[in-house]
Write a protein that holds these residues in place. Sequence first.
Motif, PDB file in Angstrom:
ATOM      1  N   VAL A 189      -9.892   7.810   5.094  1.00 51.90           N
ATOM      2  CA  VAL A 189      -8.944   7.691   3.729  1.00 51.90           C
ATOM      3  C   VAL A 189      -7.866   7.799   4.133  1.00 51.90           C
ATOM      4  CG1 VAL A 189      -8.615   8.210   1.331  1.00 51.90           C
ATOM      5  CG2 VAL A 189     -10.902   8.169   2.104  1.00 51.90           C
ATOM      6  N   LEU A 190      -7.315   8.787   4.763  1.00 52.00           N
ATOM      7  CA  LEU A 190      -5.994   8.909   5.077  1.00 52.00           C
ATOM      8  C   LEU A 190      -5.324   7.869   5.934  1.00 52.00           C
ATOM      9  CD1 LEU A 190      -5.981  12.984   5.442  1.00 52.00           C
ATOM     10  CD2 LEU A 190      -5.613  11.793   3.302  1.00 52.00           C
ATOM     11  N   GLU A 191      -6.133   7.566   6.830  1.00 48.26           N
ATOM     12  CA  GLU A 191      -5.673   6.676   7.947  1.00 48.26           C
ATOM     13  C   GLU A 191      -5.990   5.116   7.526  1.00 48.26           C
ATOM     14  OE1 GLU A 191      -7.774   7.830  11.054  1.00 48.26           O
ATOM     15  OE2 GLU A 191      -6.993   9.732  11.178  1.00 48.26           O
ATOM     16  N   LEU A 192      -6.305   4.856   6.294  1.00 50.87           N
ATOM     17  CA  LEU A 192      -6.688   3.407   6.044  1.00 50.87           C
ATOM     18  C   LEU A 192      -5.191   2.671   5.854  1.00 50.87           C
ATOM     19  CD1 LEU A 192      -8.454   1.435   4.445  1.00 50.87           C
ATOM     20  CD2 LEU A 192      -7.687   1.984   2.268  1.00 50.87           C
ATOM     21  N   ASP A 193      -5.215   1.549   6.564  1.00 46.92           N
ATOM     22  CA  ASP A 193      -4.189   0.783   6.933  1.00 46.92           C
ATOM     23  C   ASP A 193      -4.521  -0.682   6.896  1.00 46.92           C
ATOM     24  OD1 ASP A 193      -1.407  -0.087   7.324  1.00 46.92           O
ATOM     25  OD2 ASP A 193      -1.380   0.291   9.316  1.00 46.92           O
ATOM     26  N   GLY A 194      -4.061  -1.626   5.725  1.00 53.86           N
ATOM     27  CA  GLY A 194      -4.706  -2.982   6.044  1.00 53.86           C
ATOM     28  C   GLY A 194      -5.975  -3.257   5.251  1.00 53.86           C
ATOM     29  N   ALA A 195      -6.205  -4.506   5.529  1.00 55.56           N
ATOM     30  CA  ALA A 195      -7.350  -5.003   4.477  1.00 55.56           C
ATOM     31  C   ALA A 195      -8.727  -5.374   5.296  1.00 55.56           C
ATOM     32  CB  ALA A 195      -6.845  -6.154   3.746  1.00 55.56           C
ATOM     33  N   VAL A 230     -18.163   3.591  -7.802  1.00 57.45           N
ATOM     34  CA  VAL A 230     -17.678   5.012  -7.841  1.00 57.45           C
ATOM     35  C   VAL A 230     -16.861   5.229  -6.614  1.00 57.45           C
ATOM     36  CG1 VAL A 230     -18.595   7.130  -7.872  1.00 57.45           C
ATOM     37  CG2 VAL A 230     -19.818   5.637  -9.178  1.00 57.45           C
ATOM     38  N   GLY A 231     -17.430   4.760  -5.384  1.00 55.10           N
ATOM     39  CA  GLY A 231     -16.381   5.050  -4.435  1.00 55.10           C
ATOM     40  C   GLY A 231     -15.174   4.363  -4.577  1.00 55.10           C
ATOM     41  N   ILE A 232     -15.151   3.052  -4.972  1.00 54.01           N
ATOM     42  CA  ILE A 232     -13.851   2.606  -5.210  1.00 54.01           C
ATOM     43  C   ILE A 232     -12.910   3.138  -5.982  1.00 54.01           C
ATOM     44  CG2 ILE A 232     -12.683   0.336  -5.955  1.00 54.01           C
ATOM     45  CD1 ILE A 232     -15.465  -1.263  -4.910  1.00 54.01           C
ATOM     46  N   GLY A 233     -13.450   3.713  -7.140  1.00 57.01           N
ATOM     47  CA  GLY A 233     -12.580   4.577  -8.041  1.00 57.01           C
ATOM     48  C   GLY A 233     -12.095   5.736  -7.332  1.00 57.01           C
ATOM     49  N   GLN A 234     -12.786   6.323  -6.552  1.00 60.31           N
ATOM     50  CA  GLN A 234     -12.212   7.380  -5.728  1.00 60.31           C
ATOM     51  C   GLN A 234     -11.403   6.940  -4.646  1.00 60.31           C
ATOM     52  OE1 GLN A 234     -15.453  10.060  -3.962  1.00 60.31           O
ATOM     53  NE2 GLN A 234     -16.750   9.111  -5.480  1.00 60.31           N
ATOM     54  N   LEU A 235     -11.420   5.792  -3.994  1.00 59.99           N
ATOM     55  CA  LEU A 235     -10.468   5.347  -3.115  1.00 59.99           C
ATOM     56  C   LEU A 235      -9.094   5.198  -3.956  1.00 59.99           C
ATOM     57  CD1 LEU A 235      -9.781   4.503  -0.257  1.00 59.99           C
ATOM     58  CD2 LEU A 235     -10.701   2.430  -0.677  1.00 59.99           C
ATOM     59  N   LEU A 236      -9.181   4.334  -5.052  1.00 55.87           N
ATOM     60  CA  LEU A 236      -8.006   4.102  -5.955  1.00 55.87           C
ATOM     61  C   LEU A 236      -7.378   5.266  -6.297  1.00 55.87           C
ATOM     62  CD1 LEU A 236      -9.265   0.806  -7.774  1.00 55.87           C
ATOM     63  CD2 LEU A 236      -7.831   1.040  -5.653  1.00 55.87           C
ATOM     64  N   SER A 237      -8.048   6.402  -6.310  1.00 51.67           N
ATOM     65  CA  SER A 237      -7.308   7.756  -6.716  1.00 51.67           C
ATOM     66  C   SER A 237      -6.146   8.159  -5.640  1.00 51.67           C
ATOM     67  CB  SER A 237      -8.322   8.710  -7.149  1.00 51.67           C
ATOM     68  OG  SER A 237      -9.131   9.247  -6.008  1.00 51.67           O
ATOM     69  N   PHE A 238      -6.621   7.899  -4.326  1.00 50.61           N
ATOM     70  CA  PHE A 238      -5.592   8.230  -3.380  1.00 50.61           C
ATOM     71  C   PHE A 238      -4.507   7.055  -3.253  1.00 50.61           C
ATOM     72  CE2 PHE A 238      -9.507  10.465  -1.799  1.00 50.61           C
ATOM     73  CZ  PHE A 238      -8.933  11.605  -1.528  1.00 50.61           C
ATOM     74  N   GLN A 281       0.803  -1.113   0.020  1.00 50.56           N
ATOM     75  CA  GLN A 281      -0.042   0.037  -0.044  1.00 50.56           C
ATOM     76  C   GLN A 281       0.754   1.234   0.080  1.00 50.56           C
ATOM     77  OE1 GLN A 281      -2.997   0.068   3.189  1.00 50.56           O
ATOM     78  NE2 GLN A 281      -3.447   2.387   2.706  1.00 50.56           N
ATOM     79  N   LYS A 282       0.667   2.146  -0.760  1.00 45.89           N
ATOM     80  CA  LYS A 282       1.301   3.617  -0.987  1.00 45.89           C
ATOM     81  C   LYS A 282       0.578   4.302  -1.395  1.00 45.89           C
ATOM     82  CE  LYS A 282       3.237   2.206  -5.380  1.00 45.89           C
ATOM     83  NZ  LYS A 282       4.529   1.953  -6.155  1.00 45.89           N
ATOM     84  N   SER A 283       0.874   5.732  -0.970  1.00 46.42           N
ATOM     85  CA  SER A 283       0.100   7.099  -1.278  1.00 46.42           C
ATOM     86  C   SER A 283       0.767   7.749  -2.547  1.00 46.42           C
ATOM     87  CB  SER A 283       0.341   7.954  -0.197  1.00 46.42           C
ATOM     88  OG  SER A 283       1.270   8.251   0.021  1.00 46.42           O
ATOM     89  N   ARG A 284       0.669   6.886  -3.710  1.00 48.21           N
ATOM     90  CA  ARG A 284       1.306   7.138  -5.106  1.00 48.21           C
ATOM     91  C   ARG A 284       0.429   6.533  -5.945  1.00 48.21           C
ATOM     92  NH1 ARG A 284       5.688   9.179  -7.842  1.00 48.21           N
ATOM     93  NH2 ARG A 284       6.046   8.184 -10.133  1.00 48.21           N
ATOM     94  N   VAL A 285      -0.162   7.006  -6.874  1.00 41.95           N
ATOM     95  CA  VAL A 285      -1.149   6.534  -7.588  1.00 41.95           C
ATOM     96  C   VAL A 285      -0.931   7.012  -9.342  1.00 41.95           C
ATOM     97  CG1 VAL A 285      -3.737   6.279  -8.421  1.00 41.95           C
ATOM     98  CG2 VAL A 285      -2.987   6.539  -6.005  1.00 41.95           C
ATOM     99  N   GLU A 286      -0.713   6.081 -10.219  1.00 40.73           N
ATOM    100  CA  GLU A 286      -0.443   6.325 -11.499  1.00 40.73           C
ATOM    101  C   GLU A 286      -1.628   5.852 -12.270  1.00 40.73           C
ATOM    102  OE1 GLU A 286       3.078   4.424 -12.270  1.00 40.73           O
ATOM    103  OE2 GLU A 286       4.396   6.340 -11.506  1.00 40.73           O
ATOM    104  N   THR A 287      -2.376   6.669 -13.425  1.00 42.19           N
ATOM    105  CA  THR A 287      -3.376   6.435 -14.208  1.00 42.19           C
ATOM    106  C   THR A 287      -3.051   6.705 -15.344  1.00 42.19           C
ATOM    107  OG1 THR A 287      -4.433   8.445 -13.567  1.00 42.19           O
ATOM    108  CG2 THR A 287      -4.892   6.504 -12.088  1.00 42.19           C
ATOM    109  N   LEU A 288      -4.066   6.063 -16.413  1.00 45.18           N
ATOM    110  CA  LEU A 288      -4.290   6.547 -17.670  1.00 45.18           C
ATOM    111  C   LEU A 288      -5.571   6.926 -17.899  1.00 45.18           C
ATOM    112  CD1 LEU A 288      -3.336   7.262 -20.595  1.00 45.18           C
ATOM    113  CD2 LEU A 288      -3.295   4.865 -21.038  1.00 45.18           C
ATOM    114  N   SER A 289      -5.935   7.870 -18.243  1.00 44.39           N
ATOM    115  CA  SER A 289      -7.397   8.448 -18.336  1.00 44.39           C
ATOM    116  C   SER A 289      -7.782   8.890 -19.590  1.00 44.39           C
ATOM    117  CB  SER A 289      -7.833   9.080 -17.102  1.00 44.39           C
ATOM    118  OG  SER A 289      -7.698   8.516 -15.956  1.00 44.39           O
TER     119      SER A 289
END
Length: 328
Positions: A200-206, A231-239, A116-124
Amino acid sequence: MSVSDDDLDRLFRAANPAPPAEFASLRAKDIALRENIIRGTVTPVRARRRRWAWAGATTAVASLVVVTIVVASILLPSQQAIALTPPPLQYSNARPLAEVVSDAHDALARPGGPEQKSRVETLSWGWSIDMAEESVEVVPQYATFTWSPEAGASTVIVAGESLWDDDDRPEGVADSPYEPGEVISDVATPPDQFIAPPAVLELDGADRSQLAMALESLGVPEDASSGQLLVGIGQLLSFWTLTDEQHAVLIDMLVDAGGVTVLGETKDREGRPVVGLRVSDDDSPYQDTVLISQRTGRIVGMENELTEPVDFIPAGVVGYTMWGLPSR
């Protein structure tokens, strides 16, 4: 060409409701103004709502990313709406849902997945329309978003390859002002302006309850349909770039929400073998599809399609976002 405020309002009302109160400081008009300032095409556009879609955006959270306002058509001087969209993906071999989920879990259980890391790379991909200039550009965009509560956030958006060559570009689509690889925007957000829900910021683990809390803080109701959940999962995966274990839980949550159907196997816009799952949202004119990698079992893409015309917007694919591509 002129488009009335009422038409613009109907466009955004046709989409999902506005984001939750945490993001009240960033409305559609703010996003549009910021985009136009960067492009040097500031125009007085009043737009109250926008879809929290993945088309043309890494995230819709305040100050995190420069996004394009996306629609599925261009209004030419003749006022005709012309659909200029990517062709829909073609699916085959639609296996039972339980089998698809089981295969994904098996793949996700293999070692070697990302941390888990706070870096996201996308192609949109999404539409960007300049109302003042009566032009439209269609440019896939690579976005890299990194953040931390201490350092703030950074978003870099780079132009991708055009969807069309010069000799087959549809009438009404202008040549992109950006060369492939050119930086479209580079935005740094200081820590005091970095706005995001603590869950969201404090998310840690599954842990499933923790993931549910993060999604709820992004506006996903407790009794969400699978479409609302996606839609919410898409937002979460943006973080976050999430772990394989977290992806497994998110897939289970989608299935448990009900209304998920298997479209079949295909290759995504980058040629990767995936399985498409259609989610349900009876109250929306959109159809959303999640793409699961046949190799890794991870969620690697989402596509958004308008099923029927809405006012002057014709039906068709209105956007997509892909994750898990090689770093640029």
